[in-house]
Motif scaffolding. Structure first.
Motif, PDB file in Angstrom:
ATOM      1  N   ALA A  74       0.810  -1.214   0.000  1.00 38.37           N
ATOM      2  CA  ALA A  74       0.000   0.000   0.000  1.00 38.37           C
ATOM      3  C   ALA A  74       0.846   1.269   0.000  1.00 38.37           C
ATOM      4  O   ALA A  74       0.473   2.262  -0.629  1.00 38.37           O
ATOM      5  CB  ALA A  74      -0.931   0.000   1.210  1.00 38.37           C
ATOM      6  N   PHE A  75       1.978   1.264   0.696  1.00 36.42           N
ATOM      7  CA  PHE A  75       2.697   2.516   0.910  1.00 36.42           C
ATOM      8  C   PHE A  75       4.089   2.589   0.291  1.00 36.42           C
ATOM      9  O   PHE A  75       4.656   3.681   0.207  1.00 36.42           O
ATOM     10  CB  PHE A  75       2.818   2.796   2.410  1.00 36.42           C
ATOM     11  CG  PHE A  75       1.493   3.045   3.055  1.00 36.42           C
ATOM     12  CD1 PHE A  75       0.804   4.224   2.822  1.00 36.42           C
ATOM     13  CD2 PHE A  75       0.916   2.093   3.880  1.00 36.42           C
ATOM     14  CE1 PHE A  75      -0.427   4.453   3.403  1.00 36.42           C
ATOM     15  CE2 PHE A  75      -0.310   2.317   4.473  1.00 36.42           C
ATOM     16  CZ  PHE A  75      -0.983   3.499   4.232  1.00 36.42           C
ATOM     17  N   LEU A  76       4.667   1.489  -0.126  1.00 41.24           N
ATOM     18  CA  LEU A  76       6.007   1.512  -0.710  1.00 41.24           C
ATOM     19  C   LEU A  76       5.947   1.122  -2.173  1.00 41.24           C
ATOM     20  O   LEU A  76       5.220   0.206  -2.545  1.00 41.24           O
ATOM     21  CB  LEU A  76       6.933   0.550   0.042  1.00 41.24           C
ATOM     22  CG  LEU A  76       7.188   0.888   1.513  1.00 41.24           C
ATOM     23  CD1 LEU A  76       8.043  -0.196   2.151  1.00 41.24           C
ATOM     24  CD2 LEU A  76       7.847   2.236   1.652  1.00 41.24           C
ATOM     25  N   PRO A  77       6.718   1.805  -3.001  1.00 40.04           N
ATOM     26  CA  PRO A  77       6.702   1.462  -4.426  1.00 40.04           C
ATOM     27  C   PRO A  77       7.442   0.150  -4.675  1.00 40.04           C
ATOM     28  O   PRO A  77       8.290  -0.274  -3.887  1.00 40.04           O
ATOM     29  CB  PRO A  77       7.438   2.635  -5.081  1.00 40.04           C
ATOM     30  CG  PRO A  77       8.338   3.151  -4.016  1.00 40.04           C
ATOM     31  CD  PRO A  77       7.605   2.940  -2.728  1.00 40.04           C
ATOM     32  N   ASN A  78       7.116  -0.458  -5.785  1.00 44.62           N
ATOM     33  CA  ASN A  78       7.808  -1.668  -6.194  1.00 44.62           C
ATOM     34  C   ASN A  78       9.240  -1.301  -6.554  1.00 44.62           C
ATOM     35  O   ASN A  78       9.488  -0.266  -7.163  1.00 44.62           O
ATOM     36  CB  ASN A  78       7.085  -2.286  -7.394  1.00 44.62           C
ATOM     37  CG  ASN A  78       7.531  -3.689  -7.668  1.00 44.62           C
ATOM     38  OD1 ASN A  78       8.597  -4.112  -7.257  1.00 44.62           O
ATOM     39  ND2 ASN A  78       6.690  -4.422  -8.374  1.00 44.62           N
ATOM     40  N   LYS A  79      10.206  -2.140  -6.204  1.00 44.51           N
ATOM     41  CA  LYS A  79      11.620  -1.814  -6.428  1.00 44.51           C
ATOM     42  C   LYS A  79      11.941  -1.606  -7.899  1.00 44.51           C
ATOM     43  O   LYS A  79      12.815  -0.820  -8.237  1.00 44.51           O
ATOM     44  CB  LYS A  79      12.512  -2.899  -5.838  1.00 44.51           C
ATOM     45  CG  LYS A  79      12.522  -2.880  -4.334  1.00 44.51           C
ATOM     46  CD  LYS A  79      13.509  -3.854  -3.763  1.00 44.51           C
ATOM     47  CE  LYS A  79      13.456  -3.757  -2.251  1.00 44.51           C
ATOM     48  NZ  LYS A  79      14.494  -4.516  -1.601  1.00 44.51           N
ATOM     49  N   ASP A 128      10.016  -0.180 -10.022  1.00 44.71           N
ATOM     50  CA  ASP A 128       9.352   1.026 -10.507  1.00 44.71           C
ATOM     51  C   ASP A 128      10.087   2.320 -10.154  1.00 44.71           C
ATOM     52  O   ASP A 128       9.645   3.396 -10.538  1.00 44.71           O
ATOM     53  CB  ASP A 128       7.931   1.115  -9.942  1.00 44.71           C
ATOM     54  CG  ASP A 128       7.029   0.011 -10.488  1.00 44.71           C
ATOM     55  OD1 ASP A 128       7.343  -0.527 -11.562  1.00 44.71           O
ATOM     56  OD2 ASP A 128       6.023  -0.295  -9.824  1.00 44.71           O
ATOM     57  N   VAL A 129      11.174   2.235  -9.393  1.00 46.21           N
ATOM     58  CA  VAL A 129      11.916   3.427  -8.980  1.00 46.21           C
ATOM     59  C   VAL A 129      13.376   3.283  -9.375  1.00 46.21           C
ATOM     60  O   VAL A 129      13.866   2.185  -9.626  1.00 46.21           O
ATOM     61  CB  VAL A 129      11.804   3.667  -7.452  1.00 46.21           C
ATOM     62  CG1 VAL A 129      10.375   3.976  -7.057  1.00 46.21           C
ATOM     63  CG2 VAL A 129      12.323   2.502  -6.669  1.00 46.21           C
ATOM     64  N   THR A 130      14.075   4.414  -9.401  1.00 43.50           N
ATOM     65  CA  THR A 130      15.498   4.392  -9.741  1.00 43.50           C
ATOM     66  C   THR A 130      16.304   3.832  -8.571  1.00 43.50           C
ATOM     67  O   THR A 130      15.839   3.847  -7.428  1.00 43.50           O
ATOM     68  CB  THR A 130      15.998   5.811 -10.081  1.00 43.50           C
ATOM     69  OG1 THR A 130      15.803   6.654  -8.942  1.00 43.50           O
ATOM     70  CG2 THR A 130      15.239   6.379 -11.276  1.00 43.50           C
ATOM     71  N   PRO A 131      17.522   3.370  -8.823  1.00 43.38           N
ATOM     72  CA  PRO A 131      18.327   2.769  -7.745  1.00 43.38           C
ATOM     73  C   PRO A 131      18.643   3.725  -6.599  1.00 43.38           C
ATOM     74  O   PRO A 131      18.819   3.291  -5.469  1.00 43.38           O
ATOM     75  CB  PRO A 131      19.616   2.340  -8.453  1.00 43.38           C
ATOM     76  CG  PRO A 131      19.239   2.189  -9.879  1.00 43.38           C
ATOM     77  CD  PRO A 131      18.156   3.202 -10.124  1.00 43.38           C
ATOM     78  N   ASP A 132      18.701   5.023  -6.864  1.00 39.27           N
ATOM     79  CA  ASP A 132      19.037   5.966  -5.798  1.00 39.27           C
ATOM     80  C   ASP A 132      17.811   6.455  -5.034  1.00 39.27           C
ATOM     81  O   ASP A 132      17.935   7.293  -4.140  1.00 39.27           O
ATOM     82  CB  ASP A 132      19.806   7.159  -6.355  1.00 39.27           C
ATOM     83  CG  ASP A 132      18.999   7.955  -7.372  1.00 39.27           C
ATOM     84  OD1 ASP A 132      17.985   7.435  -7.881  1.00 39.27           O
ATOM     85  OD2 ASP A 132      19.390   9.100  -7.652  1.00 39.27           O
ATOM     86  N   TYR A 133      16.640   5.923  -5.317  1.00 40.72           N
ATOM     87  CA  TYR A 133      15.419   6.372  -4.652  1.00 40.72           C
ATOM     88  C   TYR A 133      15.461   6.162  -3.143  1.00 40.72           C
ATOM     89  O   TYR A 133      15.101   7.039  -2.373  1.00 40.72           O
ATOM     90  CB  TYR A 133      14.201   5.651  -5.244  1.00 40.72           C
ATOM     91  CG  TYR A 133      12.905   5.948  -4.531  1.00 40.72           C
ATOM     92  CD1 TYR A 133      12.271   7.165  -4.715  1.00 40.72           C
ATOM     93  CD2 TYR A 133      12.340   5.021  -3.660  1.00 40.72           C
ATOM     94  CE1 TYR A 133      11.083   7.453  -4.058  1.00 40.72           C
ATOM     95  CE2 TYR A 133      11.159   5.302  -2.995  1.00 40.72           C
ATOM     96  CZ  TYR A 133      10.541   6.513  -3.199  1.00 40.72           C
ATOM     97  OH  TYR A 133       9.383   6.808  -2.539  1.00 40.72           O
ATOM     98  N   TRP A 134      15.879   4.979  -2.688  1.00 37.59           N
ATOM     99  CA  TRP A 134      15.864   4.672  -1.257  1.00 37.59           C
ATOM    100  C   TRP A 134      16.867   5.532  -0.503  1.00 37.59           C
ATOM    101  O   TRP A 134      16.623   5.901   0.642  1.00 37.59           O
ATOM    102  CB  TRP A 134      16.094   3.185  -1.025  1.00 37.59           C
ATOM    103  CG  TRP A 134      14.979   2.393  -1.629  1.00 37.59           C
ATOM    104  CD1 TRP A 134      15.045   1.599  -2.723  1.00 37.59           C
ATOM    105  CD2 TRP A 134      13.615   2.374  -1.204  1.00 37.59           C
ATOM    106  NE1 TRP A 134      13.806   1.069  -3.005  1.00 37.59           N
ATOM    107  CE2 TRP A 134      12.913   1.528  -2.087  1.00 37.59           C
ATOM    108  CE3 TRP A 134      12.913   2.980  -0.162  1.00 37.59           C
ATOM    109  CZ2 TRP A 134      11.551   1.279  -1.954  1.00 37.59           C
ATOM    110  CZ3 TRP A 134      11.557   2.733  -0.032  1.00 37.59           C
ATOM    111  CH2 TRP A 134      10.896   1.894  -0.926  1.00 37.59           C
ATOM    112  N   GLU A 135      17.986   5.866  -1.144  1.00 42.56           N
ATOM    113  CA  GLU A 135      18.942   6.781  -0.512  1.00 42.56           C
ATOM    114  C   GLU A 135      18.309   8.164  -0.358  1.00 42.56           C
ATOM    115  O   GLU A 135      18.444   8.813   0.675  1.00 42.56           O
ATOM    116  CB  GLU A 135      20.213   6.865  -1.372  1.00 42.56           C
ATOM    117  CG  GLU A 135      21.344   7.608  -0.720  1.00 42.56           C
ATOM    118  CD  GLU A 135      21.968   6.854   0.442  1.00 42.56           C
ATOM    119  OE1 GLU A 135      22.591   7.520   1.277  1.00 42.56           O
ATOM    120  OE2 GLU A 135      21.816   5.634   0.534  1.00 42.56           O
TER     121      GLU A 135
END
Length: 96
Positions: A36-41, A43-50
């Motif tokens: 519900a709250f976190l995007p699929n890995k 679907d985002v760029t590698p630096d998103y979590w940083e």
């Protein structure tokens, strides 16, 4: 005898006792919250979590500094120390 279907995930996580059912429920809630709250890995760029990590730290410290500065302002205006914490939190909540 009665045939009862068994959920394999529940069996792997601790059986069909109350503890196993609770662990299964917690795992289901965690899965749901993640979907519900976190995007699929993928679907985002590698630096998103940083970026998320730094953004959350920035928001935490910004809110803390804002609350402390409002509390200091209220103390400078003559409000007692016990009342400034609640008042500064309420004022910052209203301003947002």
């Amino acid at each position: 005898k009665k045939v009862v279907p068994v959920d394999n995930r529940a069996v792997e996580k601790g059986g069909e006792d109350a503890r196993g059912r609770f662990q299964h429920w917690v795992a289901d809630v965690q899965d749901w919250l993640q979907r519900a709250f976190l995007p699929n890995k993928k679907d985002v760029t590698p630096d998103y979590w940083e970026w998320v990590k730094w953004r959350l730290m920035q928001r935490f410290f910004s809110s803390t500094i804002q609350n402390l500065s409002t509390q200091s302002l209220l103390m400078a205006l003559g409000m007692g120390a016990k009342r400034t914490i609640a008042a500064s939190a309420a004022i910052n909540w209203l301003l947002k």
